[in-house]
Structures are given as C-alpha cells and as structure tokens.
Design a protein around this motif. Structure first.
Motif, short mmCIF file in Angstrom:
data_model
loop_
_atom_site.label_atom_id
_atom_site.label_comp_id
_atom_site.label_asym_id
_atom_site.label_seq_id
_atom_site.Cartn_x
_atom_site.Cartn_y
_atom_site.Cartn_z
N ASP A 80 26.44 43.53 56.93
CA ASP A 80 27.88 43.63 56.74
C ASP A 80 28.26 45.09 56.50
O ASP A 80 27.76 45.73 55.57
CB ASP A 80 28.28 42.77 55.54
CG ASP A 80 29.77 42.77 55.29
OD1 ASP A 80 30.52 43.27 56.15
OD2 ASP A 80 30.18 42.29 54.21
N SER A 98 24.05 47.40 59.93
CA SER A 98 25.31 46.65 59.96
C SER A 98 26.13 46.94 61.23
O SER A 98 27.26 46.46 61.35
CB SER A 98 26.16 47.00 58.73
OG SER A 98 26.44 48.38 58.66
N ASP A 142 30.33 37.31 56.72
CA ASP A 142 31.12 38.49 56.34
C ASP A 142 32.61 38.24 56.35
O ASP A 142 33.41 39.18 56.38
CB ASP A 142 30.79 39.66 57.28
CG ASP A 142 31.14 39.36 58.73
OD1 ASP A 142 31.39 38.20 59.06
OD2 ASP A 142 31.15 40.32 59.53
N GLN A 162 35.99 41.81 58.82
CA GLN A 162 35.49 42.70 57.77
C GLN A 162 36.50 42.79 56.64
O GLN A 162 37.70 42.53 56.80
CB GLN A 162 35.21 44.09 58.34
CG GLN A 162 34.21 44.09 59.48
CD GLN A 162 32.84 43.61 59.01
OE1 GLN A 162 32.47 43.87 57.89
NE2 GLN A 162 32.13 42.92 59.87
#
Length: 487
Positions: free
Chosen positions: A383, A477, A300, A2
């Motif tokens: 995401d 997400s 992502d 992330q």
C-alpha cells in the motif's frame, strides 16, 4: 482506492510529531524512566570495607535450597531437543526465595537487609538462550497459599511476573536495555527494564536485566482489558513463534493456512486459568477478519481495508525500529500483537539480543531491507499510503531518537552508568570473548570495548545507508508490482 485524504492529515500529524519529538531530551526523561539517567551513580561513596560485593546497581539474591532450576534442555543422542528438565516433583517451576536490594540512598551488599523479600516460582526461559551458560529466568511472585502476588520491583509498577535477562550473546550488554527504552519513547508501550546484579545460591552470576513480561496489568504492561465474565469478550495478546504446549492456546490463522506464516500463533493473554473456548472463538473470529481484509483485493480501500483493524502508526513504528536494528526475528519469532475490546491491533517489540548485526550467522548486514517479506508486512508494504508513512516517520525519527548523536550518547551514558559492574560481569563471563559465538570468526569482538565499538559502527553504517535508500521500499507498493493484488 488510496488514502489521499488521510495522507494529507498524516503529513500534518507527522509535522506535529516531529516538533514534539525534537523536544525530547535524554537528560530529562518524562515519558520513560531511563535507569542510567535516574539511578545511583557508579562512583557513589560507600563506607563498607569492600570485603564483599559492593554495587550501585540493584542486587538480586535467589536461593533454591540447592535444587536445580528447571528448564534445562534435554537432548537425544542426535543432539535433538526432546524436552526440558522439571523439578523433582515434575513441576515446570521451582519454589525459591528472592531478596531484592534497591535503595537509592546507598550502595548494596549481599549482607544488607533486603528491600523486598518474597517467595517466587522460577524456571529457565528462552529458546536458543536456554543453551547458553548464562541462563535467563522467568520468575513469578507467590504468597503463602501459592496465589500470585504483585510486587513493585526496582521502581517498576507492581506485577507478579518478571523476566531476568542475562546478556550472553550480546557482549555489549546493553541491546535490550537500549532498544526497549528507546522503543518506549517512540511507541505507546515497550517493556520497562532495570539493570541489576544477580547472586544465585551464593554464587555471583553477573549483570542482568529485570524486565516486564508482556501481559496486561493495572497501571502497567499492556493497556488491555481483563476477560468479561460470562462472555467471550476480552483484551488479548497473541504471539507468533513456536506455539504453546497447551493446545487451546494455539489458533489457526488465515496466513498460516495460506502458507504466508509458517510459525504458530498462540494466545499469551488471557492466561490458561481465565481462557475459555468462547474467548478463543471470538479471538479467532476477530483475527481472521483482520487477516482476510489484509489479504483481500480491498486491502487498501477506505471501506473494507486493513486500516479498520490496525493502529497504523503502531505497525509503522514497529517496522522502523526492527528494520533499523535489523532485528529480523520480528515477523517470524518473538512477534507480539495485541488488541483491547473494541480496539485495533497494535504491535509491541520484544527481544533485541540478536539485533544490530548480532545474529550468529551473517544475515543482517547494514545494507539490507527485509521486513517487507515478513508476515503482515508482506501486504502492508503493498500500500503506497503505508510505505509513505514509513518513509516520513523514519525521516522524523532520524532527527531525534534514531539520530546518530542521540544513539551514541545513549550508549556512552549507559556504559558509564554501569561502571565497574561490567568488569565484575566479565570476571565470570569474559571467556566468551575467546569463543566464536558468531560466524565468520572476524565478527566476534575480543573485548567489551570492541563490542561497544561494533555496535556504534553498525548504527553509523545502518543509519547512513537507510538515509540514502529508505525510498526503495516504494518499489513494493508500486502499482506495476502489485497488479494481481489489486482490482
């Protein structure tokens, strides 16, 4: 992986954007010309004897020499559309004359000398709106030799192509005007618009909205480069809709191949005269790279993810504006995405005629979230970084351009600016309040006042519900929901 570092920077940026947006004052537009704040007042004095139309709004007169404007749908015995009408010579557009009166120092009358007089090519535009009694028109200014000519129209930057939108289904008359201008405050670009009244072949046709079409242009429109001669390089605009009648413009995409997109992506700019197969191949290559990155296991990640291809802020703002207004054609029809040479993809809004619970069928209640199912947002909302950006940006905009106070004032001020043009419009189109344009029957306003009240009620209910429920998009997400999409 992330975007944790980027997430911290995003928070800082969001605070700065909130402070900037909080300074926005609808009474002093700086980044966007809002006609109702800058135009001639509706009660401005006029010395005429009132025997002819007198309006504080710009006035557009179109003369076709008695010929029918092409683009009317042709249907077969089963009611299926099989084409549209053409001119007597088989052309898609008709040569006509246009006169535009737009002097800020006085009211306008059909007998006044025009501020702009020119030749135009004109046709009926739209999909479902082609079937409405009040038509929408595409116009292109042309010179004596038939070449396109750029003209400044109603204070908007010079260009040769414009759309005349006639509100019909939208009985508030203001949805496109309002949301184009507000989106223009929020995003890098949204089409500029001006209210006007239209007379066609001597017949009053009511209130219209002169609108920039989506294309590039010097000092206006989309900030994308023209084609570089001898190469495949160009800025370009793509549309997700029903496709083009010109095969070279329709491109195959990854999402269409994977059945995530059941519509067609076509090239809207460059236009046919400039478009080459080499450009098409380059566009397909770039767009495929974006979609493949988005639908990959690395979607992502910092190294290979979608953020290399898109301006994330543009996609976030597009999501919020269309979700707030329940404009669910977005990501399905009338969906535009553009890219400059060496740049990233950005979104641009279009068509709010059916927004704010104005679809014919009751598919857009205020208590609903939908866009996470539509095309690229199906993956983007997987995401955590992206959904977090949506939530933070939404909270900030609810303090400024999406606040109930701002939107109510915007509606009231716009209606006040239109003045007696509303009454003139519904002297022609008032019968629509007796029709059931929406289902079920109780969704239909029976007066202009009811149409405005409906719009305000929607805004109140929608804003309050999203305030309480915007966090639910985090479910899309959450890692537990996306195991098969992640490593």
């Amino acid at each position: 992986m992330q975007y944790k570092v980027i997430g911290i920077l995003a928070v800082i940026l969001m605070i700065a954007m909130t402070v900037t947006a909080a300074a926005a004052d609808s009474g002093n537009p700086e980044n966007r010309v809002h006609q109702h704040l800058t135009g001639r007042a509706p009660d401005a004095g006029c010395n005429c004897d009132r025997t002819e139309l007198c309006t504080h709004l710009p006035l557009v007169l179109i003369e076709t020499g008695g010929q029918e404007i092409p683009g009317v749908p042709i249907v077969d015995a089963n009611g299926q559309e099989i084409g549209v009408t053409t001119t007597e010579d088989g052309e898609e557009m008709l040569l006509a004359k246009i006169s535009i009166l737009d002097n800020p120092d006085h009211n306008h009358h059909p007998s006044d000398s025009p501020d702009l007089e020119a030749s135009v090519l004109i046709r009926i535009r739209g999909n479902s709106s082609r079937y409405f009694d009040k038509k929408n028109y595409l116009i292109r200014f042309v010179g004596p030799d038939g070449d396109y000519q750029n003209h400044t129209v109603m204070g908007m930057d010079a260009h040769y192509e414009w759309a005349l939108h006639g509100p019909y289904l939208d009985q508030s008359l203001i949805r496109n005007y309002m949301w184009y201008n507000i989106a223009g405050e929020i995003m890098d670009y949204a089409p500029n618009v001006r209210f006007c009244e239209v007379i066609l072949n001597g017949e009053y046709k009511g209130l219209y909205l002169m609108t920039e079409t989506l294309t590039n242009g010097e000092n206006c429109r989309l900030d994308i480069s023209e084609p570089i001669e001898g190469t495949g390089k160009t800025g370009y605009l793509l549309r997700l809709d029903r496709g083009s009648t010109e095969p070279i413009k329709n491109i195959e995409t990854f999402t269409n191949y994977a059945y995530r997109n059941l519509q067609v992506v076509d090239i809207k700019y460059p236009r046919s005269q400039s478009l080459t197969q080499e450009m098409v191949d380059e566009i397909v290559r770039e767009f495929s790279a974006f979609e493949k990155a988005l639908y990959s296991y690395d979607y992502d990640t910092l190294d290979y993810g979608y953020s290399h291809n898109i301006d994330v802020e543009s996609f976030v703002d597009y999501y919020i504006i269309n979700e707030f207004t329940t404009n669910y054609d977005a990501g399905w029809l009338s969906t535009y995405i553009y890219k400059d040479i060496g740049g990233k993809y950005r979104m641009v809004i279009w068509d709010f005629n059916s927004a704010c619970d104005n679809y014919r069928d009751p598919v857009t209640s205020p208590q609903h979230i939908e866009l996470q199912h539509n095309v690229w947002y199906f993956m983007l909302t997987k995401d955590e970084y992206f959904t977090d950006r949506i939530i933070r940006r939404y909270r900030a905009l609810r303090q400024t351009f999406l606040s109930e106070e701002y939107l109510y004032r915007y509606i009231d001020d716009t209606v006040a600016y239109l003045g007696d043009a509303v009454e003139r419009n519904f002297a022609v189109w008032g019968y629509t309040f007796d029709l059931d344009l929406r289902q079920p029957e109780e969704r239909n306003p029976r007066s202009f006042a009811e149409a405005i009240a409906q719009l305000k009620t929607f805004i109140q209910e929608r804003g309050q519900w999203l305030d309480d429920h915007i966090e639910i998009i985090r479910q899309y997400s959450h890692a537990s929901k996306n195991k098969k999409f992640n490593h």
